[in-house]
Structures are given as C-alpha cells and as structure tokens.
Design an enzyme around this catalytic site. Structure first.
Site, PDB file in Angstrom:
ATOM      1  CG  ASP A   7      -1.655   1.242   1.460  1.00 13.49           C
ATOM      2  OD1 ASP A   7      -2.361   1.663   0.532  1.00 13.49           O
ATOM      3  OD2 ASP A   7      -1.506   1.837   2.544  1.00 13.49           O
ATOM      4  CG  ASP A   9      -1.478   8.031   0.648  1.00 14.76           C
ATOM      5  OD1 ASP A   9      -0.356   8.557   0.510  1.00 14.76           O
ATOM      6  OD2 ASP A   9      -2.439   8.274  -0.100  1.00 14.76           O
ATOM      7  CG  ASP A 168      -1.935   2.180   6.510  1.00 18.11           C
ATOM      8  OD1 ASP A 168      -2.490   3.164   7.051  1.00 18.11           O
ATOM      9  OD2 ASP A 168      -1.994   1.967   5.292  1.00 18.11           O
TER      10      ASP A 168
END
Length: 226
Positions: A7, A9, A168
C-alpha cells in the site's frame, strides 16, 4: 518468485496532513462540518467515492461527486505549498532497496491513490524500475475488493500462495483475505494493530526497519505450513 504488494499512504508515505487538510476543504466548501481527523484517517485506503460515502452518507450522489472534485483540487493545491512534506516513513527507502536488489522477490503497489500520485512519488524517490506492477484506484474498484491484487498477480506471474499484501488499514487486510494472499499489517499507519488483527492480518510488523525480515519470516512460516 515471491510478490510483495505494498500500500502507499500510511504504509510507505506519511501523507496524513495533506489528506486531512484537503478533506476539510472538501466539506467546508459546501458549508458542511468537516469530519474529525480520526474519522478522515480511518477511511485512508478507500477510493475517494467510497471515502465520501462513508464520511457524508446523508448527502446525495451529486453533492458527493462535487466534494470528490473539490478534494482533488484542494489536494493538488496543498501539494504545491513549499512547507508541505510527505516523507517516506523511516526505514521504507532501505526496505525497498533491499528487495530491489534480490532476485527472489518482486515488488508491486496496490493503492487508493491515483496513478498521477504514484508517478510523482516514483519520480521523487527514483523508484521507476523497482516495482513490476502498479495498481491504483484509477482502474479498479475500491479496496477491499480484490481486483487490484488479482491484477498484480497476473502481471507479475505469481500465484496467491506466494503473494503478500502489506498495508496499514483494515481495507488492505480484507482485500488480501478476499484475494487469498498473505495479509501483513503495519503498525505505523492509520489503523490500530487491534483493528488490523480483527480484519484478518496474519501478522503485524511493528517497526519499518523490520519489514524485510518480517516479510521473509512470513513466507517461511507459510512455506512450512504448506
């Protein structure tokens, strides 16, 4: 060959200030009360239409579409501000270089960020040759739909048993589970470790500097269990 899909951001880049400021612009521009910082960070990882559906469910589709457009415009303006810095998390550059120098691992991206945003990041960091597959919200349904991971595996020629998604948010973990790949959470992003575990993370990395070793450990554990 193993495929490590990352991922962006909250996993590679700490972009929360720009995201929160742009979200405030998107709401206040239409006379609406902006969401809290915590609420905004909770939707990081979704594509923008789904994010605004979650944050402004009482608004109609037409207004949410205008809010999406205002967010994009505001975010571009914010990025031009000289005092805005969206750094890599400490240890991420070294992790990418570590995997980039190996012949048993290839890297991919699966993100709610736009392709333009990824292109800017790659140009800034010199990552143009580091990633064999890049999947963005421009071409796929929002996470947690597994389309991005399926496309990444097809492009890389790697099956789900040798693929891990690193992210995240709970959306990353749910997407990984839906695609049948490994789900490895990171503890420095926008969702808590407890949330990641409840969403199906096989394991959670606590420190950026441990990422390469923890990914290797994950694959070793999976291979022993197979």
């Amino acid at each position: 060959m193993k495929l490590v899909v990352l991922d962006c951001d909250g996993t590679l880049v700490d972009s929360q200030n720009g995201i929160c400021e742009a979200m405030t612009h998107a709401f206040t521009g239409f006379g609406l009360v902006p969401p809290t910082r915590a609420a905004t960070l909770a939707i990081v990882g979704l594509s923008l239409p789904e994010a605004f559906m979650a944050l402004a469910p009482e608004q109609d589709d037409a207004l949410r579409a205008k809010m999406v457009a205002r967010y994009k415009s505001a975010f571009l303006e914010i990025r031009r501000e000289p005092d805005l810095h969206e750094p890599l998390f400490d240890g991420i550059a070294a992790a990418v270089e570590t995997f980039g120098g190996r012949d048993d691992v290839v890297l991919g991206i699966a993100t709610g960020k736009s392709k333009k945003g990824i292109d800017r990041l790659f140009a800034r960091e010199g990552w143009g040759q580091r990633f064999v597959t890049v999947q963005t919200s421009d071409d796929h349904p929002s996470k947690p739909h597994p389309a991005m991971l399926r496309a990444a595996m097809a492009e890389a020629g790697v099956g789900p048993e040798r693929t891990v998604m690193v992210g995240d948010t709970t959306f990353d973990m749910e997407m990984a589970r839906a695609a049948g790949v490994g789900a490895l959470g990171v503890g420095w992003g926008y969702h808590s470790i407890d949330e990641l575990q409840r969403a199906g993370a096989h394991a959670v990395v606590g420190n950026c500097h441990d990422l390469p070793a923890d990914i290797d450990a994950f694959f070793s554990t999976r291979e022993r269990a197979a």
